[in-house]
Design a protein around this motif. Structure first.
Motif, PDB file in Angstrom:
ATOM      1  N   GLN A  43       0.859  -1.183   0.000  1.00 45.68           N
ATOM      2  CA  GLN A  43       0.000   0.000   0.000  1.00 45.68           C
ATOM      3  C   GLN A  43       0.895   1.233   0.000  1.00 45.68           C
ATOM      4  O   GLN A  43       1.721   1.394   0.899  1.00 45.68           O
ATOM      5  CB  GLN A  43      -0.911   0.015   1.232  1.00 45.68           C
ATOM      6  CG  GLN A  43      -1.798   1.245   1.342  1.00 45.68           C
ATOM      7  CD  GLN A  43      -2.830   1.314   0.245  1.00 45.68           C
ATOM      8  OE1 GLN A  43      -3.460   0.316  -0.103  1.00 45.68           O
ATOM      9  NE2 GLN A  43      -3.020   2.509  -0.321  1.00 45.68           N
ATOM     10  N   MET A  44       0.730   2.071  -1.006  1.00 46.88           N
ATOM     11  CA  MET A  44       1.580   3.244  -1.162  1.00 46.88           C
ATOM     12  C   MET A  44       0.710   4.491  -1.072  1.00 46.88           C
ATOM     13  O   MET A  44      -0.168   4.702  -1.905  1.00 46.88           O
ATOM     14  CB  MET A  44       2.301   3.186  -2.514  1.00 46.88           C
ATOM     15  CG  MET A  44       3.096   1.912  -2.725  1.00 46.88           C
ATOM     16  SD  MET A  44       4.098   1.931  -4.223  1.00 46.88           S
ATOM     17  CE  MET A  44       2.844   2.043  -5.478  1.00 46.88           C
ATOM     18  N   ASN A  45       0.954   5.282  -0.050  1.00 43.65           N
ATOM     19  CA  ASN A  45       0.210   6.523   0.174  1.00 43.65           C
ATOM     20  C   ASN A  45       1.139   7.719   0.042  1.00 43.65           C
ATOM     21  O   ASN A  45       2.355   7.596   0.147  1.00 43.65           O
ATOM     22  CB  ASN A  45      -0.433   6.516   1.554  1.00 43.65           C
ATOM     23  CG  ASN A  45      -1.437   5.403   1.737  1.00 43.65           C
ATOM     24  OD1 ASN A  45      -2.103   4.985   0.785  1.00 43.65           O
ATOM     25  ND2 ASN A  45      -1.551   4.900   2.953  1.00 43.65           N
ATOM     26  N   ASN A  46       0.532   8.887  -0.157  1.00 45.87           N
ATOM     27  CA  ASN A  46       1.297  10.127  -0.269  1.00 45.87           C
ATOM     28  C   ASN A  46       2.475   9.957  -1.243  1.00 45.87           C
ATOM     29  O   ASN A  46       3.620  10.289  -0.910  1.00 45.87           O
ATOM     30  CB  ASN A  46       1.800  10.574   1.106  1.00 45.87           C
ATOM     31  CG  ASN A  46       2.388  11.972   1.091  1.00 45.87           C
ATOM     32  OD1 ASN A  46       2.095  12.770   0.210  1.00 45.87           O
ATOM     33  ND2 ASN A  46       3.234  12.260   2.062  1.00 45.87           N
ATOM     34  N   LEU A  47       2.163   9.458  -2.406  1.00 44.95           N
ATOM     35  CA  LEU A  47       3.203   9.195  -3.396  1.00 44.95           C
ATOM     36  C   LEU A  47       3.878  10.472  -3.862  1.00 44.95           C
ATOM     37  O   LEU A  47       3.237  11.539  -3.944  1.00 44.95           O
ATOM     38  CB  LEU A  47       2.605   8.438  -4.586  1.00 44.95           C
ATOM     39  CG  LEU A  47       2.375   6.940  -4.316  1.00 44.95           C
ATOM     40  CD1 LEU A  47       1.365   6.367  -5.287  1.00 44.95           C
ATOM     41  CD2 LEU A  47       3.685   6.197  -4.392  1.00 44.95           C
ATOM     42  N   LYS A  48       5.158  10.343  -4.166  1.00 49.98           N
ATOM     43  CA  LYS A  48       5.984  11.464  -4.616  1.00 49.98           C
ATOM     44  C   LYS A  48       6.562  11.136  -5.994  1.00 49.98           C
ATOM     45  O   LYS A  48       6.721   9.952  -6.328  1.00 49.98           O
ATOM     46  CB  LYS A  48       7.124  11.702  -3.630  1.00 49.98           C
ATOM     47  CG  LYS A  48       6.666  11.955  -2.200  1.00 49.98           C
ATOM     48  CD  LYS A  48       7.858  12.078  -1.264  1.00 49.98           C
ATOM     49  CE  LYS A  48       7.406  12.331   0.170  1.00 49.98           C
ATOM     50  NZ  LYS A  48       8.556  12.461   1.097  1.00 49.98           N
ATOM     51  N   PRO A  49       6.910  12.145  -6.762  1.00 53.46           N
ATOM     52  CA  PRO A  49       7.508  11.873  -8.088  1.00 53.46           C
ATOM     53  C   PRO A  49       8.735  10.966  -8.006  1.00 53.46           C
ATOM     54  O   PRO A  49       8.966  10.156  -8.916  1.00 53.46           O
ATOM     55  CB  PRO A  49       7.858  13.268  -8.601  1.00 53.46           C
ATOM     56  CG  PRO A  49       6.856  14.169  -7.946  1.00 53.46           C
ATOM     57  CD  PRO A  49       6.650  13.577  -6.574  1.00 53.46           C
ATOM     58  N   GLU A  50       9.482  11.058  -6.938  1.00 52.87           N
ATOM     59  CA  GLU A  50      10.674  10.221  -6.793  1.00 52.87           C
ATOM     60  C   GLU A  50      10.345   8.756  -6.524  1.00 52.87           C
ATOM     61  O   GLU A  50      11.241   7.911  -6.498  1.00 52.87           O
ATOM     62  CB  GLU A  50      11.609  10.767  -5.710  1.00 52.87           C
ATOM     63  CG  GLU A  50      10.948  11.026  -4.382  1.00 52.87           C
ATOM     64  CD  GLU A  50      10.533  12.481  -4.211  1.00 52.87           C
ATOM     65  OE1 GLU A  50      10.019  13.088  -5.196  1.00 52.87           O
ATOM     66  OE2 GLU A  50      10.725  13.023  -3.092  1.00 52.87           O
ATOM     67  N   ASP A  51       9.083   8.437  -6.316  1.00 55.97           N
ATOM     68  CA  ASP A  51       8.658   7.039  -6.185  1.00 55.97           C
ATOM     69  C   ASP A  51       8.461   6.384  -7.555  1.00 55.97           C
ATOM     70  O   ASP A  51       8.209   5.176  -7.635  1.00 55.97           O
ATOM     71  CB  ASP A  51       7.355   6.941  -5.402  1.00 55.97           C
ATOM     72  CG  ASP A  51       7.505   7.385  -3.959  1.00 55.97           C
ATOM     73  OD1 ASP A  51       6.595   8.082  -3.457  1.00 55.97           O
ATOM     74  OD2 ASP A  51       8.523   7.028  -3.334  1.00 55.97           O
ATOM     75  N   THR A  52       8.560   7.155  -8.617  1.00 57.60           N
ATOM     76  CA  THR A  52       8.393   6.612  -9.963  1.00 57.60           C
ATOM     77  C   THR A  52       9.454   5.560 -10.246  1.00 57.60           C
ATOM     78  O   THR A  52      10.650   5.808 -10.100  1.00 57.60           O
ATOM     79  CB  THR A  52       8.487   7.744 -11.001  1.00 57.60           C
ATOM     80  OG1 THR A  52       7.386   8.634 -10.837  1.00 57.60           O
ATOM     81  CG2 THR A  52       8.480   7.184 -12.419  1.00 57.60           C
ATOM     82  N   ALA A  53       9.006   4.361 -10.603  1.00 54.53           N
ATOM     83  CA  ALA A  53       9.907   3.231 -10.825  1.00 54.53           C
ATOM     84  C   ALA A  53       9.084   2.021 -11.261  1.00 54.53           C
ATOM     85  O   ALA A  53       7.852   2.043 -11.192  1.00 54.53           O
ATOM     86  CB  ALA A  53      10.676   2.891  -9.554  1.00 54.53           C
ATOM     87  N   VAL A  54       9.788   0.994 -11.679  1.00 58.26           N
ATOM     88  CA  VAL A  54       9.168  -0.323 -11.830  1.00 58.26           C
ATOM     89  C   VAL A  54       9.317  -1.041 -10.493  1.00 58.26           C
ATOM     90  O   VAL A  54      10.422  -1.102  -9.944  1.00 58.26           O
ATOM     91  CB  VAL A  54       9.817  -1.131 -12.955  1.00 58.26           C
ATOM     92  CG1 VAL A  54       9.187  -2.516 -13.041  1.00 58.26           C
ATOM     93  CG2 VAL A  54       9.680  -0.397 -14.286  1.00 58.26           C
ATOM     94  N   TYR A  55       8.209  -1.545  -9.986  1.00 58.58           N
ATOM     95  CA  TYR A  55       8.193  -2.213  -8.692  1.00 58.58           C
ATOM     96  C   TYR A  55       8.140  -3.727  -8.886  1.00 58.58           C
ATOM     97  O   TYR A  55       7.332  -4.228  -9.686  1.00 58.58           O
ATOM     98  CB  TYR A  55       7.005  -1.744  -7.861  1.00 58.58           C
ATOM     99  CG  TYR A  55       7.223  -0.368  -7.283  1.00 58.58           C
ATOM    100  CD1 TYR A  55       7.215   0.762  -8.095  1.00 58.58           C
ATOM    101  CD2 TYR A  55       7.461  -0.184  -5.918  1.00 58.58           C
ATOM    102  CE1 TYR A  55       7.438   2.025  -7.571  1.00 58.58           C
ATOM    103  CE2 TYR A  55       7.679   1.078  -5.378  1.00 58.58           C
ATOM    104  CZ  TYR A  55       7.671   2.175  -6.215  1.00 58.58           C
ATOM    105  OH  TYR A  55       7.901   3.435  -5.692  1.00 58.58           O
ATOM    106  N   TYR A  56       8.994  -4.420  -8.129  1.00 61.33           N
ATOM    107  CA  TYR A  56       9.113  -5.866  -8.229  1.00 61.33           C
ATOM    108  C   TYR A  56       8.894  -6.511  -6.866  1.00 61.33           C
ATOM    109  O   TYR A  56       9.369  -6.001  -5.845  1.00 61.33           O
ATOM    110  CB  TYR A  56      10.515  -6.267  -8.684  1.00 61.33           C
ATOM    111  CG  TYR A  56      10.932  -5.750 -10.036  1.00 61.33           C
ATOM    112  CD1 TYR A  56      11.571  -4.514 -10.157  1.00 61.33           C
ATOM    113  CD2 TYR A  56      10.715  -6.496 -11.184  1.00 61.33           C
ATOM    114  CE1 TYR A  56      11.970  -4.036 -11.391  1.00 61.33           C
ATOM    115  CE2 TYR A  56      11.109  -6.034 -12.421  1.00 61.33           C
ATOM    116  CZ  TYR A  56      11.740  -4.800 -12.515  1.00 61.33           C
ATOM    117  OH  TYR A  56      12.136  -4.331 -13.738  1.00 61.33           O
ATOM    118  N   CYS A  57       8.216  -7.641  -6.868  1.00 65.47           N
ATOM    119  CA  CYS A  57       8.196  -8.469  -5.670  1.00 65.47           C
ATOM    120  C   CYS A  57       9.213  -9.585  -5.845  1.00 65.47           C
ATOM    121  O   CYS A  57       9.562  -9.963  -6.968  1.00 65.47           O
ATOM    122  CB  CYS A  57       6.808  -9.031  -5.387  1.00 65.47           C
ATOM    123  SG  CYS A  57       6.138 -10.104  -6.664  1.00 65.47           S
ATOM    124  N   ALA A  58       9.699 -10.084  -4.718  1.00 65.84           N
ATOM    125  CA  ALA A  58      10.753 -11.087  -4.767  1.00 65.84           C
ATOM    126  C   ALA A  58      10.657 -11.998  -3.555  1.00 65.84           C
ATOM    127  O   ALA A  58      10.256 -11.574  -2.465  1.00 65.84           O
ATOM    128  CB  ALA A  58      12.121 -10.408  -4.812  1.00 65.84           C
TER     129      ALA A  58
END
Length: 124
Positions: free
Chosen positions: A82-97
């Motif tokens: 759960q990602m709240n209060n997102l910021k431009p610097e959070d821009t990325a490809v997100y991976y689970c592992a």
């Protein structure tokens, strides 16, 4: 054989929220430490969050602490972010592992099963 599939990414304005999911196929999900990592263009893959097998312990990168929450549903073999209060610097490809059991859980080299990633774009 473990297979992971992320979903839930998208385009959101700064200050908005997204919930990422990771579907786990294979054995032993409920016994594994699971992590989220992210990779921005031109940057190395970085640790975001980690959760213990039972969901009772979690750790976060300083950059997301207080804004992101990692959780899991062992009955459904699913990991969440759960990602709240997102910021431009959070821009990325997100991976689970899935953790392979040796090395630091903050180091992507300690993980040998990865999903294909889901893109998150945060506009300012």
């Amino acid at each position: 054989q473990v297979q992971l599939a992320e979903s839930g990414g998208g385009l959101v304005q700064a200050g908005g929220s997204l919930r990422l999911s990771c579907a786990f196929s294979g054995d032993s999900f409920s016994t594994l430490i699971m992590d989220w990592f992210r990779q921005a263009p031109g940057k190395e893959r970085e640790f975001v969050a980690s959760v213990l097998w039972n969901g009772l312990g979690a750790s976060y990168a300083e950059s997301v602490k207080g804004r992101f929450t990692i959780s899991r549903d062992n009955a459904r073999n699913t990991l969440f972010l759960q990602m709240n209060n997102l910021k431009p610097e959070d821009t990325a490809v997100y991976y689970c592992a899935a953790y392979k059991g040796t090395g630091s859980t903050y180091n992507p080299r300690s993980f040998d099963s990865w999903g294909q990633g889901t893109q998150v774009i945060v506009s300012s």
